[in-house]
Design a protein around this motif. Structure first.
Motif, PDB file in Angstrom:
ATOM      1  N   THR A 688       0.831  -1.206   0.000  1.00  0.00           N
ATOM      2  CA  THR A 688       0.000   0.000   0.000  1.00  0.00           C
ATOM      3  C   THR A 688       0.867   1.259   0.000  1.00  0.00           C
ATOM      4  O   THR A 688       0.599   2.216  -0.754  1.00  0.00           O
ATOM      5  CB  THR A 688      -0.935  -0.002   1.223  1.00  0.00           C
ATOM      6  OG1 THR A 688      -1.733  -1.185   1.204  1.00  0.00           O
ATOM      7  CG2 THR A 688      -1.838   1.218   1.216  1.00  0.00           C
ATOM      8  N   SER A 691       2.451   1.691  -3.491  1.00  0.00           N
ATOM      9  CA  SER A 691       1.469   2.084  -4.500  1.00  0.00           C
ATOM     10  C   SER A 691       1.098   3.551  -4.372  1.00  0.00           C
ATOM     11  O   SER A 691       0.973   4.272  -5.374  1.00  0.00           O
ATOM     12  CB  SER A 691       0.220   1.208  -4.388  1.00  0.00           C
ATOM     13  OG  SER A 691       0.510  -0.136  -4.682  1.00  0.00           O
ATOM     14  N   LYS A 692       0.888   4.004  -3.145  1.00  0.00           N
ATOM     15  CA  LYS A 692       0.529   5.407  -2.943  1.00  0.00           C
ATOM     16  C   LYS A 692       1.654   6.340  -3.391  1.00  0.00           C
ATOM     17  O   LYS A 692       1.413   7.409  -3.960  1.00  0.00           O
ATOM     18  CB  LYS A 692       0.178   5.635  -1.475  1.00  0.00           C
ATOM     19  CG  LYS A 692      -1.150   5.015  -1.070  1.00  0.00           C
ATOM     20  CD  LYS A 692      -1.465   5.274   0.396  1.00  0.00           C
ATOM     21  CE  LYS A 692      -2.837   4.716   0.765  1.00  0.00           C
ATOM     22  NZ  LYS A 692      -3.161   4.930   2.211  1.00  0.00           N
ATOM     23  N   PRO A 769      -5.196   0.215  -3.586  1.00  0.00           N
ATOM     24  CA  PRO A 769      -3.774   0.569  -3.378  1.00  0.00           C
ATOM     25  C   PRO A 769      -2.949  -0.556  -2.779  1.00  0.00           C
ATOM     26  O   PRO A 769      -1.728  -0.455  -2.727  1.00  0.00           O
ATOM     27  CB  PRO A 769      -3.863   1.769  -2.422  1.00  0.00           C
ATOM     28  CG  PRO A 769      -5.176   1.613  -1.725  1.00  0.00           C
ATOM     29  CD  PRO A 769      -6.100   0.985  -2.724  1.00  0.00           C
TER      30      PRO A 769
END
Length: 1008
Positions: A688, A691-692, A769
């Motif tokens: 996560t 991805s962010k 995400p």
């Protein structure tokens, strides 16, 4: 390069380390002299798989001596069951490897060179397992002229022959039919249970012979039976062993192996036949092991349920090693099982001093296809033919002084209660008891039972004729099914693959006979199927399956009825066997309420999309079904049909592909790596965060740094390789290797066209995400790239390979297709027609909006190109990027570029160009229209909603301008298609299409 028939023994010795049996050399000489492939009536254990050597040597011999070729290019070795070990495939792999490494001047090297000359390929022989798949990467041959040995089941081969390939894309069906139905030799093992396929294939050859074009009428499949009891034509002569084989020191020992058979009646031992057999088998192991010449026993059950019950009982013991073999097992799990220490020992031959005895529990999967030799055998009572096959695994080479066998009757005396074989098993039991009285092992000491084993009935190929004398053998085997007649009208409907007729006649009766259970479904498990408010998010399920399509290694074939039972009544009894087309017990439907079913996903091959399956009627024979991993139903040994642990998701590990996406998704990683809850949470957090960062696109940290940091964190979550002992079903080492390989890539990019030979592509999921896809770098330019997800169904699917100009691609495909056609020894006018159609196949890509789509929706870039593109270079897994490009270009997903190509070519041909004088213009037009599997007989009737004049260039460089408003409206297509089928035959026309389409695919993968 020349060699003679007399060199065949030397060839066999060089490849396999032994010389052929007399019957094998005699068969070679007979085929060379007459051209007829006689049925083989040869006992088990005398090397029927040597047919591969005979076929290959004759094919090379004809080429080397300059003869007109009559030996087919492809040999299909077909068995009517699911195999865990495929002896024919392993035999072919041995030959393939020997040909690849042989010195040029050796006889093996000369054979290899002849085959390479024949095909123009660098590989002398391909050894292939036929499997399903919906994209280009799943196809099983790259070239129509490649000599190949293809192993298959009846369903896999037969459905493809009849233009209805199970578990494949409808667009690939004409290619599959061409390869199965022309230049092919079909060898059916155990033909007594595959008689419908033999009959149907023979009928197909007869229909191909009605083609009016002499260059294709003689190319139908040739059929032979590897069984003494079945043939498509009972009057066909058979090739048999002779006295020379009986006197041969090796063959003679096998024919006279001292297999001593004893009968145990345990039908009263337990209420459940499965439990009764399991308990009796455990007792038999204790009795038999002290007598066995080697510490290795085989136990064969009739159903998976009985095999599993036996395995669970024996696995509780700590004094033996136990392994379970069933044919209904995912390909990747099967490979892992075959690479285990126990299986390695079994294949190498169990040593007398092995520390612990090995007991192999199996289903019908070991009756054929596995070259192992047990020192003792325990079998559930069955029909005569499979029982004889099972005995063939006992002292296979005749090396032991004697070898005990026990046949156990565990079912009640009522013939109808015997699983799978019914009355035939009962009749076989009665026949056996007329020669050897049965024993109830209860109340007998182990020593008494061992004494009876020593006095057992001797059963081998030499004694069997006398034992069967005066017996009505038909009653001992499952009755031959009624075989429907293959009428021309039905065949014509099957050739119509696009659009498929509605209703569409199932092929199962023509492969297994009437009154059989419906065919299998392919089942796979995925762990990344999200839910919303406790309900499946169907759009996300379908999107993720399209992003990472299924591959053969993650699927298992299950009877449709059994899957329905599992999804509606997961605790019901499992009665599946490893035979195809065998009826199983029906569970009565609940009368008072509608059955509810756990939701699943089904691939609709009619509409080319993934659709919900929410009721039993949605589980349709021949379809592909996706289950969430937590449903269970499969373990490291295969299909269980029962609740249990989640099934490991194997989507990221397809074979034969360079560009498999790796899903960094905590659900998938947890099952692969065996993560606990805390480790799974840490993986989710790491993905996560990465991805962010990638979505934010901040300049202080590059995409490469972010991906590298993420991979480092995930690798630290995995245990060190030397800390994890190898266990059956563990995929942690594979995950470790994959993440390590991705970490070696020096650069990563998130732009749709950023992937190159040095840069990998990271694909983000804005909706989730905690999910990221990584696609590795492209292979070197001189190596073809097999990419998962590229298919003929999407409008842009075929254009997602390496960037290449339209002119270059058209010329390359034309040259490759013409080479295929010439090597197929087609008449010169047909070679020229194939070349012309191939050259013009993509001219519709001149459409400006299509070019804009290939440029990722950048209109200015498309207008500034020096020349039009044929391929874009975008990643097929980047579904969002592809949709965005199509939207920006205003190119509808339903529009087909080949429809515009066909429109332009039709207008060109109407002018009577000199380039096409003397050629079949209808064929040229059809080859262009059908080069992605449509136009059989209709193109999708979709017109351009924003029509424009498009200038297309023809093979003679003539410029033809057409208006895109008329795309897809070729209503003369059906009549043209019917006429071409009559002219070239159903499989002949498909072969001409395949020459163009396989050339197109090969050039696309090569970037030419």
């Amino acid at each position: 390069m020349s060699f003679a028939l007399e060199d065949f023994p030397d060839f066999v010795y060089a490849v396999h380390g032994h010389r052929p049996f007399p019957w094998q050399k005699d068969y070679l000489d007979q085929v060379a002299e007459t051209g007829d492939w006689l049925d083989l009536d040869v006992p088990t254990g005398l090397g029927k798989t040597s047919l591969i050597d005979i076929w290959l040597f004759l094919l090379a011999w004809q080429c080397a001596t300059g003869q007109e070729r009559s030996v087919p290019l492809r040999l299909f070795f077909v068995v009517d069951r699911r195999l865990v070990v495929d002896q024919a495939h392993e035999h072919a792999r041995t030959v393939q490897d020997a040909l690849a490494s042989a010195p040029r001047e050796s006889v093996t090297g000369r054979v290899a060179q002849a085959l390479r000359t024949l095909s123009g390929e660098s590989t002398a022989l391909e050894a292939v397992r036929m499997r399903g798949g919906v994209d280009w990467a799943s196809r099983w041959l790259r070239s129509p002229v490649q000599p190949a040995v293809i192993t298959s089941t009846v369903d896999q081969y037969g459905s493809r022959l009849l233009f209805r390939g199970y578990h494949t894309s409808p667009r690939m069906r004409p290619i599959d039919a061409a390869l199965c139905g022309t230049d092919a030799l079909l060898a059916v093992d155990e033909a007594h249970i595959a008689l419908p396929l033999l009959t149907t294939a023979t009928d197909c050859t007869a229909y191909q012979q009605t083609a009016s074009h002499p260059g294709l009428s003689h190319r139908g499949v040739q059929v032979l039976s590897l069984s003494a009891t079945a043939s498509a034509d009972p009057a066909r002569p058979r090739h048999r062993i002779t006295e020379m084989d009986r006197q041969h020191p090796v063959a003679g020992a096998r024919l006279n192996a001292q297999r001593r058979l004893t009968l145990w009646d345990t039908s009263t031992l337990a209420k459940s036949p499965s439990l009764a057999f399991a308990q009796a088998a455990e007792q038999a192991v204790g009795v038999m092991l002290p007598l066995a010449a080697r510490p290795v026993l085989g136990i064969v059950a009739n159903t998976i349920r009985t095999a599993r019950a036996t395995f669970q009982l024996l696995a509780a013991r700590d004094d033996i090693d136990v392994i379970l073999l069933t044919g209904r097992c995912r390909g990747q799990d099967r490979e892992r099982l075959l690479n285990s220490r126990q299986m390695h020992d079994l294949f190498q031959g169990i040593r007398a001093d092995r520390d612990r005895p090995l007991v192999v529990v199996a289903t019908q999967t070991v009756e054929v296809g596995v070259d192992v030799s047990f020192a003792g055998l325990v079998s559930e009572n069955a029909a005569a033919a499979p029982l004889i096959q099972r005995l063939g695994r006992l002292d296979r080479t005749g090396a032991f002084p004697w070898a005990p066998a026990i046949v156990i009757r565990a079912a009640a005396p009522d013939p109808q209660d015997i699983p799978v074989y019914g009355p035939a098993a009962h009749a076989t039991w009665e026949w056996l008891t007329s020669h050897a009285p049965p024993t109830n092992p209860e109340g007998h000491s182990a020593e008494d039972l061992r004494r009876s084993l020593r006095q057992g009935l001797v059963v081998n190929p030499t004694t069997l004729p006398a034992l069967l004398s005066g017996t009505e053998t038909a009653a001992l085997n499952v009755p031959a099914p009624r075989i429907p007649v293959l009428h021309r009208t039905l065949l014509d409907s099957w050739t119509r693959t696009s659009p498929t007729p509605v209703p569409d006649q199932p092929t199962a009766p023509f492969l297994h006979g009437l009154s059989t259970t419906p065919e299998d479904v392919q089942v796979l498990w995925r762990s990344d199927l999200p839910t919303s408010n406790g309900q499946p998010d169907w759009d996300q399920w379908a999107s993720r399956m399209a992003q990472v399509p299924p591959h053969p290694g993650e699927t298992v074939a299950i009877p449709a009825r059994q899957l329905r039972r599992f999804l509606t009544q997961p605790t019901a009894d499992e009665t599946t066997s490893d035979l195809e087309g065998i009826a199983d017990e029906e569970i009565p439907a609940t009368p008072k309420r509608r059955q509810t079913m756990a939701p699943a996903l089904r691939y609709d091959d009619h509409d080319n999309q993934w659709v919900p399956a929410t009721g039993p009627r949605d589980i349709r024979p021949g379809s592909t079904i996706v289950l969430p991993s937590h449903y269970s139903g499969h373990d490291p040994y295969g299909w269980t049909g029962a609740p249990g642990a989640p099934v490991v998701d194997l989507a990221d590990f397809p074979s034969r592909t360079d560009s498999a996406p790796t899903r960094l998704d905590a659900h998938a990683l947890t099952l692969l790596g065996g993560f606990d809850e805390a480790t799974a949470h840490a993986a989710t957090k790491a993905i996560t965060q990465a991805s962010k960062k990638l979505l934010a696109g901040e300049d202080d940290e590059s995409a490469t740094d972010i991906v590298h940091q993420l991979l480092d964190r995930l690798l630290r979550l995995l245990p060190a390789p030397d800390c994890v002992p190898p266990t059956t079903g563990s995929y942690a080492p594979d995950l470790q290797q994959r993440l390590t390989e991705l970490r070696t890539i020096n650069a990563w990019d998130i732009t749709p066209d950023g992937r190159s030979s040095r840069t990998g592509h990271a694909i983000l999921d804005a909706a989730d995400p905690a999910r990221l896809l990584l696609i590795p770098t492209r292979p070197p330019v001189d190596r073809p790239e097999r990419i998962t997800g590229i298919n003929d169904d999407d409008a842009d699917g075929s254009s997602l390979t390496r960037p290449v100009s339209l002119a270059q691609h058209s010329k390359a495909v034309a040259a490759r297709a013409a080479d295929f056609a010439a090597r197929l020894e087609l008449p010169a006018p047909l070679v020229a027609a194939v070349e012309t159609g191939a050259h013009a196949h993509d001219c519709g890509k001149h459409h400006p909006r299509f070019q804009c789509m290939l440029c990722a929706g950048d209109r200015l870039l498309a207008e500034s190109l020096d020349e039009p593109l044929a391929k874009s270079g975008m990643d097929p897994a980047d579904r969002n990027g592809r949709r965005r490009a199509a939207h920006l270009a205003n190119w509808s997903p339903e529009l087909r570029h080949e429809a515009l190509s066909a429109l332009a070519v039709q207008q060109w041909l109407a002018t009577g160009p000199a380039h096409t004088q003397g050629l079949d213009r209808d064929l040229i037009l059809h080859l262009v229209a059908s080069h992605h599997g449509y136009a059989r007989p209709l193109l999708p009737p979709v017109t351009d909603s924003d029509p424009i004049d498009v200038a297309c260039f023809m093979p003679d460089q003539q410029r033809v301008t057409v208006n895109s408003a008329a795309m897809g409206t070729d209503w003369a297509g059906p009549d043209r298609f019917e006429a071409l089928n009559r002219r070239y035959g159903p499989w002949g026309l498909a072969l001409l299409e395949a020459a163009v389409r396989l050339a197109d695919i090969a050039c696309s993968e090569e970037g030419s």
